[in-house]
Design a protein around this motif. Sequence first.
Motif, PDB file in Angstrom:
ATOM      1  N   ASP A  18       0.808  -1.224   0.000  1.00  0.00           N
ATOM      2  CA  ASP A  18       0.000   0.000   0.000  1.00  0.00           C
ATOM      3  C   ASP A  18       0.840   1.274   0.000  1.00  0.00           C
ATOM      4  OD1 ASP A  18      -2.425  -1.190  -0.251  1.00  0.00           O
ATOM      5  OD2 ASP A  18      -3.050  -0.943   1.830  1.00  0.00           O
ATOM      6  N   LEU A  19       1.944   1.271   0.747  1.00  0.00           N
ATOM      7  CA  LEU A  19       2.801   2.464   0.777  1.00  0.00           C
ATOM      8  C   LEU A  19       3.440   2.722  -0.582  1.00  0.00           C
ATOM      9  CD1 LEU A  19       4.539   2.139   4.272  1.00  0.00           C
ATOM     10  CD2 LEU A  19       2.746   3.751   3.607  1.00  0.00           C
ATOM     11  N   VAL A  20       3.826   1.633  -1.251  1.00  0.00           N
ATOM     12  CA  VAL A  20       4.404   1.763  -2.598  1.00  0.00           C
ATOM     13  C   VAL A  20       3.326   2.281  -3.550  1.00  0.00           C
ATOM     14  CG1 VAL A  20       5.599   0.565  -4.482  1.00  0.00           C
ATOM     15  CG2 VAL A  20       5.972  -0.169  -2.116  1.00  0.00           C
ATOM     16  N   LEU A  21       2.107   1.739  -3.425  1.00  0.00           N
ATOM     17  CA  LEU A  21       0.982   2.172  -4.272  1.00  0.00           C
ATOM     18  C   LEU A  21       0.688   3.654  -4.054  1.00  0.00           C
ATOM     19  CD1 LEU A  21      -1.308   1.537  -6.267  1.00  0.00           C
ATOM     20  CD2 LEU A  21      -2.696   0.817  -4.313  1.00  0.00           C
ATOM     21  N   GLN A  22       0.741   4.105  -2.813  1.00  0.00           N
ATOM     22  CA  GLN A  22       0.498   5.522  -2.526  1.00  0.00           C
ATOM     23  C   GLN A  22       1.528   6.412  -3.227  1.00  0.00           C
ATOM     24  OE1 GLN A  22       0.217   6.026   1.761  1.00  0.00           O
ATOM     25  NE2 GLN A  22      -1.359   4.443   1.877  1.00  0.00           N
ATOM     26  N   ASP A  23       2.787   5.962  -3.242  1.00  0.00           N
ATOM     27  CA  ASP A  23       3.831   6.725  -3.953  1.00  0.00           C
ATOM     28  C   ASP A  23       3.547   6.748  -5.454  1.00  0.00           C
ATOM     29  OD1 ASP A  23       5.169   7.286  -1.628  1.00  0.00           O
ATOM     30  OD2 ASP A  23       6.639   5.675  -1.835  1.00  0.00           O
ATOM     31  N   GLN A  44      10.044   4.950 -15.184  1.00  0.00           N
ATOM     32  CA  GLN A  44      10.475   6.348 -15.022  1.00  0.00           C
ATOM     33  C   GLN A  44      11.111   6.612 -13.654  1.00  0.00           C
ATOM     34  OE1 GLN A  44       7.388   9.272 -16.163  1.00  0.00           O
ATOM     35  NE2 GLN A  44       6.376   7.562 -17.188  1.00  0.00           N
ATOM     36  N   TYR A  45      10.635   5.887 -12.629  1.00  0.00           N
ATOM     37  CA  TYR A  45      11.096   6.137 -11.261  1.00  0.00           C
ATOM     38  C   TYR A  45      11.588   4.827 -10.628  1.00  0.00           C
ATOM     39  CZ  TYR A  45       8.329  10.353 -12.045  1.00  0.00           C
ATOM     40  OH  TYR A  45       7.807  11.518 -12.573  1.00  0.00           O
ATOM     41  N   PRO A  46      12.874   4.508 -10.816  1.00  0.00           N
ATOM     42  CA  PRO A  46      13.420   3.225 -10.335  1.00  0.00           C
ATOM     43  C   PRO A  46      13.272   2.998  -8.831  1.00  0.00           C
ATOM     44  CG  PRO A  46      14.983   4.345 -11.785  1.00  0.00           C
ATOM     45  CD  PRO A  46      13.872   5.302 -11.519  1.00  0.00           C
ATOM     46  N   HIS A  47      13.128   4.075  -8.046  1.00  0.00           N
ATOM     47  CA  HIS A  47      13.003   3.902  -6.593  1.00  0.00           C
ATOM     48  C   HIS A  47      11.713   3.168  -6.225  1.00  0.00           C
ATOM     49  CE1 HIS A  47      10.531   7.592  -6.911  1.00  0.00           C
ATOM     50  NE2 HIS A  47       9.964   7.170  -5.784  1.00  0.00           N
ATOM     51  N   ILE A  48      10.709   3.193  -7.096  1.00  0.00           N
ATOM     52  CA  ILE A  48       9.456   2.466  -6.830  1.00  0.00           C
ATOM     53  C   ILE A  48       9.732   0.966  -6.809  1.00  0.00           C
ATOM     54  CG2 ILE A  48       7.150   1.898  -7.752  1.00  0.00           C
ATOM     55  CD1 ILE A  48       7.271   4.686  -6.514  1.00  0.00           C
ATOM     56  N   LEU A  49      10.488   0.487  -7.790  1.00  0.00           N
ATOM     57  CA  LEU A  49      10.856  -0.933  -7.826  1.00  0.00           C
ATOM     58  C   LEU A  49      11.722  -1.287  -6.618  1.00  0.00           C
ATOM     59  CD1 LEU A  49      10.806  -3.668  -9.279  1.00  0.00           C
ATOM     60  CD2 LEU A  49      12.796  -2.911 -10.606  1.00  0.00           C
ATOM     61  N   GLN A  50      12.617  -0.374  -6.248  1.00  0.00           N
ATOM     62  CA  GLN A  50      13.477  -0.615  -5.084  1.00  0.00           C
ATOM     63  C   GLN A  50      12.650  -0.738  -3.808  1.00  0.00           C
ATOM     64  OE1 GLN A  50      16.648  -1.401  -5.487  1.00  0.00           O
ATOM     65  NE2 GLN A  50      16.667  -1.865  -3.318  1.00  0.00           N
ATOM     66  N   ASP A  51      11.629   0.104  -3.685  1.00  0.00           N
ATOM     67  CA  ASP A  51      10.750   0.039  -2.505  1.00  0.00           C
ATOM     68  C   ASP A  51       9.980  -1.275  -2.461  1.00  0.00           C
ATOM     69  OD1 ASP A  51      11.600   2.540  -1.758  1.00  0.00           O
ATOM     70  OD2 ASP A  51       9.820   3.602  -2.466  1.00  0.00           O
TER      71      ASP A  51
END
Length: 201
Positions: A18-23, A44-51
């Motif tokens: 859920d926190l990743v989805l919120q981002d 576009q935002y690699p930090h999402i995959l990292q999270d």
Amino acid sequence: MIHLPRVAKEIKNIGLYDLVLQDVQKLAKKDRVSEDEILNIIEQYPHILQDYKQTNVEYNLSNIHIRDIDLESIKDECKSTAKEVNQNLKFLREIEKYTLDFEQSPTLVIIFSVEFFVLFSVQYFIVLLDLKEWQWWIYGFFALSIVGAWWYAKKEHKKYQEQSKIFKERYKETQKMLESLEKEGCIKKSGLIILDSDEHV
């Protein structure tokens, strides 16, 4: 060896993320996002995959979305490499926990918990048991425990760094071996992908 369509599906549908989805929703600037939109945002935002990966490791879930190769179903000349791939996959799953940031690892949480317990005990012995004449010895013990905790944390941090480096090297090596096996017609990588996790409730 991570399957991005599965990542998008899990981020969208499983409460653990859920926190990743919120981002993702913040980046998309809307409340409802499709799996395709999540995939675009991951690109576009690699930090999402990292999270996403970080969340999995924290909950002892694997980011390796490839199953072992069935050695009985492939050609004899492929079996040696396939067996090595299977051994690598097993090893990678075992040390995957070391890809977690040490600062967010359970090891550090345990160290802080022990130190908190020691501090509580120090206060208990001095105040409640009226051992003021022993207080410098007790504080000395507490100081030693801090030094011990610091030394252990440094040692574990180094271990995390070393194992993380080994993980990255073995991961790349295994990817190349899988690509080679596919080129030789030994396997179809798409047939090894684990599309859904049975570990989510």
